[in-house]
Design a protein around this motif. Structure first.
Motif, PDB file in Angstrom:
ATOM      1  N   ALA A   1       4.388 -15.069   5.314  1.00  0.00           N
ATOM      2  CA  ALA A   1       4.371 -16.409   5.901  1.00  0.00           C
ATOM      3  C   ALA A   1       3.158 -16.588   6.809  1.00  0.00           C
ATOM      4  O   ALA A   1       2.518 -17.650   6.816  1.00  0.00           O
ATOM      5  N   ALA A   2       2.836 -15.553   7.571  1.00  0.00           N
ATOM      6  CA  ALA A   2       1.668 -15.629   8.463  1.00  0.00           C
ATOM      7  C   ALA A   2       0.370 -15.736   7.673  1.00  0.00           C
ATOM      8  O   ALA A   2      -0.561 -16.445   8.074  1.00  0.00           O
ATOM      9  N   LEU A   3       0.303 -15.049   6.520  1.00  0.00           N
ATOM     10  CA  LEU A   3      -0.916 -15.059   5.713  1.00  0.00           C
ATOM     11  C   LEU A   3      -1.055 -16.303   4.849  1.00  0.00           C
ATOM     12  O   LEU A   3      -2.149 -16.592   4.349  1.00  0.00           O
ATOM     13  N   SER A   4       0.048 -17.039   4.658  1.00  0.00           N
ATOM     14  CA  SER A   4       0.014 -18.208   3.772  1.00  0.00           C
ATOM     15  C   SER A   4      -0.249 -19.508   4.517  1.00  0.00           C
ATOM     16  O   SER A   4      -0.211 -20.588   3.907  1.00  0.00           O
ATOM     17  N   GLN A   5      -0.536 -19.435   5.794  1.00  0.00           N
ATOM     18  CA  GLN A   5      -0.834 -20.645   6.554  1.00  0.00           C
ATOM     19  C   GLN A   5      -2.207 -21.192   6.146  1.00  0.00           C
ATOM     20  O   GLN A   5      -3.015 -20.466   5.563  1.00  0.00           O
ATOM     21  N   PRO A   6      -2.494 -22.477   6.458  1.00  0.00           N
ATOM     22  CA  PRO A   6      -3.800 -23.048   6.104  1.00  0.00           C
ATOM     23  C   PRO A   6      -4.967 -22.181   6.573  1.00  0.00           C
ATOM     24  O   PRO A   6      -5.948 -22.007   5.857  1.00  0.00           O
ATOM     25  N   ILE A   7      -4.863 -21.656   7.781  1.00  0.00           N
ATOM     26  CA  ILE A   7      -5.795 -20.638   8.261  1.00  0.00           C
ATOM     27  C   ILE A   7      -4.978 -19.360   8.405  1.00  0.00           C
ATOM     28  O   ILE A   7      -4.173 -19.227   9.344  1.00  0.00           O
ATOM     29  N   PRO A   8      -5.109 -18.417   7.487  1.00  0.00           N
ATOM     30  CA  PRO A   8      -4.274 -17.213   7.526  1.00  0.00           C
ATOM     31  C   PRO A   8      -4.375 -16.489   8.873  1.00  0.00           C
ATOM     32  O   PRO A   8      -5.459 -16.390   9.450  1.00  0.00           O
ATOM     33  N   ALA A   9      -3.246 -16.019   9.361  1.00  0.00           N
ATOM     34  CA  ALA A   9      -3.236 -15.279  10.619  1.00  0.00           C
ATOM     35  C   ALA A   9      -3.996 -13.969  10.472  1.00  0.00           C
ATOM     36  O   ALA A   9      -4.017 -13.363   9.391  1.00  0.00           O
ATOM     37  N   ASP A  10      -4.643 -13.563  11.541  1.00  0.00           N
ATOM     38  CA  ASP A  10      -5.295 -12.264  11.558  1.00  0.00           C
ATOM     39  C   ASP A  10      -4.244 -11.222  11.941  1.00  0.00           C
ATOM     40  O   ASP A  10      -3.458 -11.438  12.865  1.00  0.00           O
ATOM     41  N   LEU A  11      -4.218 -10.105  11.236  1.00  0.00           N
ATOM     42  CA  LEU A  11      -3.214  -9.074  11.475  1.00  0.00           C
ATOM     43  C   LEU A  11      -3.792  -7.939  12.301  1.00  0.00           C
ATOM     44  O   LEU A  11      -4.897  -7.458  12.029  1.00  0.00           O
ATOM     45  N   VAL A  12      -3.034  -7.506  13.307  1.00  0.00           N
ATOM     46  CA  VAL A  12      -3.369  -6.333  14.106  1.00  0.00           C
ATOM     47  C   VAL A  12      -2.138  -5.439  14.101  1.00  0.00           C
ATOM     48  O   VAL A  12      -1.051  -5.875  14.490  1.00  0.00           O
ATOM     49  N   THR A  13      -2.284  -4.200  13.629  1.00  0.00           N
ATOM     50  CA  THR A  13      -1.127  -3.311  13.538  1.00  0.00           C
ATOM     51  C   THR A  13      -1.156  -2.276  14.666  1.00  0.00           C
ATOM     52  O   THR A  13      -2.218  -1.801  15.066  1.00  0.00           O
ATOM     53  N   ILE A  14       0.044  -1.936  15.143  1.00  0.00           N
ATOM     54  CA  ILE A  14       0.202  -1.009  16.269  1.00  0.00           C
ATOM     55  C   ILE A  14       1.188   0.078  15.846  1.00  0.00           C
ATOM     56  O   ILE A  14       2.314  -0.237  15.436  1.00  0.00           O
ATOM     57  N   MET A  15       0.782   1.317  15.958  1.00  0.00           N
ATOM     58  CA  MET A  15       1.571   2.449  15.480  1.00  0.00           C
ATOM     59  C   MET A  15       2.144   3.247  16.645  1.00  0.00           C
ATOM     60  O   MET A  15       1.426   3.605  17.568  1.00  0.00           O
ATOM     61  N   THR A  16       3.451   3.519  16.595  1.00  0.00           N
ATOM     62  CA  THR A  16       4.090   4.313  17.642  1.00  0.00           C
ATOM     63  C   THR A  16       4.466   5.707  17.157  1.00  0.00           C
ATOM     64  O   THR A  16       4.989   6.503  17.934  1.00  0.00           O
ATOM     65  N   SER A  17       4.210   6.014  15.908  1.00  0.00           N
ATOM     66  CA  SER A  17       4.614   7.299  15.332  1.00  0.00           C
ATOM     67  C   SER A  17       3.403   7.998  14.718  1.00  0.00           C
ATOM     68  O   SER A  17       2.500   7.350  14.182  1.00  0.00           O
ATOM     69  N   THR A  18       3.391   9.326  14.814  1.00  0.00           N
ATOM     70  CA  THR A  18       2.298  10.093  14.213  1.00  0.00           C
ATOM     71  C   THR A  18       2.616  10.536  12.796  1.00  0.00           C
ATOM     72  O   THR A  18       1.766  11.087  12.115  1.00  0.00           O
ATOM     73  N   ASN A  19       3.837  10.316  12.341  1.00  0.00           N
ATOM     74  CA  ASN A  19       4.217  10.741  10.978  1.00  0.00           C
ATOM     75  C   ASN A  19       4.779   9.563  10.190  1.00  0.00           C
ATOM     76  O   ASN A  19       5.828   9.668   9.561  1.00  0.00           O
ATOM     77  N   PHE A  20       4.065   8.453  10.230  1.00  0.00           N
ATOM     78  CA  PHE A  20       4.524   7.254   9.536  1.00  0.00           C
ATOM     79  C   PHE A  20       4.458   7.470   8.022  1.00  0.00           C
ATOM     80  O   PHE A  20       3.472   7.995   7.490  1.00  0.00           O
ATOM     81  N   PRO A  21       5.496   7.064   7.279  1.00  0.00           N
ATOM     82  CA  PRO A  21       5.546   7.298   5.826  1.00  0.00           C
ATOM     83  C   PRO A  21       4.763   6.237   5.045  1.00  0.00           C
ATOM     84  O   PRO A  21       5.340   5.312   4.480  1.00  0.00           O
ATOM     85  N   PHE A  22       3.444   6.357   5.021  1.00  0.00           N
ATOM     86  CA  PHE A  22       2.641   5.372   4.295  1.00  0.00           C
ATOM     87  C   PHE A  22       2.973   5.436   2.795  1.00  0.00           C
ATOM     88  O   PHE A  22       3.031   6.519   2.204  1.00  0.00           O
ATOM     89  N   PRO A  23       3.167   4.278   2.161  1.00  0.00           N
ATOM     90  CA  PRO A  23       3.554   4.247   0.744  1.00  0.00           C
ATOM     91  C   PRO A  23       2.420   4.704  -0.177  1.00  0.00           C
ATOM     92  O   PRO A  23       1.244   4.570   0.145  1.00  0.00           O
ATOM     93  N   ASN A  24       2.810   5.200  -1.353  1.00  0.00           N
ATOM     94  CA  ASN A  24       1.832   5.540  -2.383  1.00  0.00           C
ATOM     95  C   ASN A  24       1.689   4.353  -3.345  1.00  0.00           C
ATOM     96  O   ASN A  24       2.465   3.384  -3.273  1.00  0.00           O
ATOM     97  N   PRO A  25       0.712   4.360  -4.242  1.00  0.00           N
ATOM     98  CA  PRO A  25       0.488   3.223  -5.147  1.00  0.00           C
ATOM     99  C   PRO A  25       1.715   2.868  -5.984  1.00  0.00           C
ATOM    100  O   PRO A  25       1.972   1.676  -6.245  1.00  0.00           O
TER     101      PRO A  25
END
Length: 283
Positions: free
Chosen positions: A184-208
């Motif tokens: 929803a944030a990215l689909s606005q007339p001017i897409p929102a800019d995303l800033v991500t904040i990480m609190t964990s050192t072992n976050f499970p990043f997805p694979n392709p």
């Protein structure tokens, strides 16, 4: 809601611990009677209510009140003025100001926090506390109250969002609502800019393959009648989030390190705000 101990609780205290645990406690001089006295003494202490769904300023006012009490000023002393005054006092005395002087010129970008939103999934109590801490520290750093949107409540705040600060937790990879808010944030007339904040050192990043399964509806499926966007859009939103280099927020680190991390977040958020503000002017 907290329920204070009653007489039935005190009568059953000796059943809370196993016989071996009770024996170990007694070897240290701790008896059931002493534990009972401790509980009863706590019930006599002055209680300071804290509404979990209150505003940042309400929370800061409570903290300021506790600080005053801990300094021996007496429980009858009131918090300095209004919650706003208490917030300013706490910002000045307790949380060192981290505003980047000269960067904002003392003005409130987007008329305040209208263009910035912290977004998080309320996975558990601990994560909720982390969200509140981050909200309070960024509010102090940026000089205006930064709103915090939880789960589906963030949809009602999308209209004015120009920058979405996303607090990542392990549970986001299982949450369709999370991805739909980002979409929803990215689909606005001017897409929102995303800033991500990480609190964990072992976050499970997805694979392709994970993204392919999401796009096919095998993972994070929509509940019947509650689909806000397609499975492909959900996968695209997840990709948009995880391709960004996240900023660290070390909640178990020292106060000084947390302040330095929030200072870096402030720089990043200010840069995003200025970029989005320029985009709005060019429309």
């Amino acid at each position: 809601e907290f329920q204070p101990p009653d007489e039935a609780f005190f009568a059953a205290l000796d059943t809370v611990w196993s016989p071996s645990a009770l024996a170990a406690l007694e070897q240290s001089g701790i008896t059931i009677d002493k534990i009972s006295w401790a509980y009863r003494d706590m019930l006599e202490l002055t209680q300071t209510p804290l509404r979990m769904k209150g505003t940042v300023r309400e929370h800061v006012a409570v903290v300021q009140s506790l600080i005053s009490l801990s300094k021996g000023k007496g429980e009858d002393e009131t918090v300095e003025g209004t919650p706003t005054a208490a917030f300013k006092t706490l910002s000045r005395k307790v949380v060192p100001s981290m505003v980047l002087r000269g960067k904002t010129g003392g003005t409130k970008i987007f008329g305040g926090a209208d263009g910035l939103l912290i977004f998080a999934i309320s996975a558990d109590y601990d994560h909720a506390i982390v969200g509140r801490i981050l909200q309070a520290m960024l509010t102090t750093s940026l000089g205006f109250e930064v709103p915090l949107g939880w789960d589906q409540s963030a949809f009602g705040m999308m209209a004015s969002v120009q920058v979405l600060a996303i607090l990542l937790s392990h549970e986001v990879v299982q949450s369709r609502v999370f991805a739909e808010v980002v979409a929803a944030a990215l689909s606005q007339p001017i897409p929102a800019d995303l800033v991500t904040i990480m609190t964990s050192t072992n976050f499970p990043f997805p694979n392709p393959e994970w993204y392919d399964d999401v796009a096919a509806g095998k993972l994070c499926p929509a509940q019947e009648g509650q689909q806000r966007c397609s499975d492909e859009e959900v996968a695209t939103a997840f990709r948009a989030v995880f391709r960004i280099l996240a900023l660290p927020f070390s909640t178990l680190a020292s106060k000084g390190k947390m302040e330095l991390e929030v200072l870096e977040m402030t720089r990043r958020l200010l840069a995003s705000m200025h970029k989005q503000s320029a985009a709005v002017r060019d429309v």
